[in-house]
Motif scaffolding. Structure first.
Motif: not given
Length: 223
Positions: A65-88
């Motif tokens: 439940g804790r909030g987290i503040k993140m650098a957008e550019k680092k988030v983008h890389e992880l989103v693509q990795e996870t999208l690939t996993y979901i598609e598989e």
């Protein structure tokens, strides 16, 4: 049964958001949750994604439940990795649980990104009039004004987190909007709840658009 992957840029499960989404979609759609930070401990996620000076900031929720503040550019890389996993995994419809502006990712199914939908609907409804925006973090205010300006909108932006038990701050922000000349207010984060929408409506006396339910009601038309 149809499946919908819900991808948070934080950690799953999103017990704060999924009940509202399930209510809107109905029981005939199976929701499968994924988080780009699921493989990290909370401290690992906070340390590795923390923004540096000049980074555009994104905000999400950890499993606790804790909030987290993140650098957008680092988030983008992880989103693509996870999208690939979901598609598989064989799921061909994904809701990205964030209203931030994201790039075009590689994904062969249907990827619903709330930014385009929210900005498009709001622009049509506002018809050139000024609107109010509430975002989670003060560091997002300036960039949010810029992004809405790119959409052709004039906005008054304020901040109050849906993740850090800032209900008193949200009430105060809503009270400030009483005297603002805005047509309506947008809760510009998928973390804001129906209860928070009610608070802002009652305190501000203005109509309020909740991004979470706006997106899901449109999404339901695809099933």
């Amino acid at each position: 049964m149809d499946k919908l992957a819900v991808l948070t840029i934080g950690q799953s499960p999103r017990v704060d958001a999924i009940p509202d989404i399930k209510d809107a979609l109905g029981s005939e759609i199976q929701i499968v949750e994924f988080g780009i930070l699921d493989r990290f401990s909370e401290e690992e996620a906070i340390e590795s994604l923390y923004p540096s000076d000049g980074d555009r900031v994104l905000v999400s929720r950890l499993k606790s439940g804790r909030g987290i503040k993140m650098a957008e550019k680092k988030v983008h890389e992880l989103v693509q990795e996870t999208l690939t996993y979901i598609e598989e995994d064989g799921i061909d419809k994904i809701l990205l649980l964030c209203t931030g502006k994201f790039p075009n990712y590689k994904y062969n199914g249907l990827l619903i990104m709330p930014y385009e939908i929210t900005h498009g609907v709001v622009k049509i409804l506002a018809k050139g009039k000024k609107i109010g925006i509430i975002v989670p973090n003060e560091e997002q205010v300036e960039s949010s004004i810029k992004l809405w300006k790119e959409t052709g909108m004039e906005v008054v932006a304020k901040s109050a987190s849906p993740y850090e038990e800032e209900l008193e701050k949200l009430e105060n922000i809503a009270n400030q909007f009483k005297d603002e000349d805005v047509l309506f207010i947008v809760l510009d984060c998928m973390g804001y709840s129906k209860d928070m929408k009610k608070i802002v409506q009652e305190r501000s006396g203005k109509p309020v658009i909740l991004s979470r339910t706006l997106i899901v009601r449109i999404l339901k038309e695809l099933f």
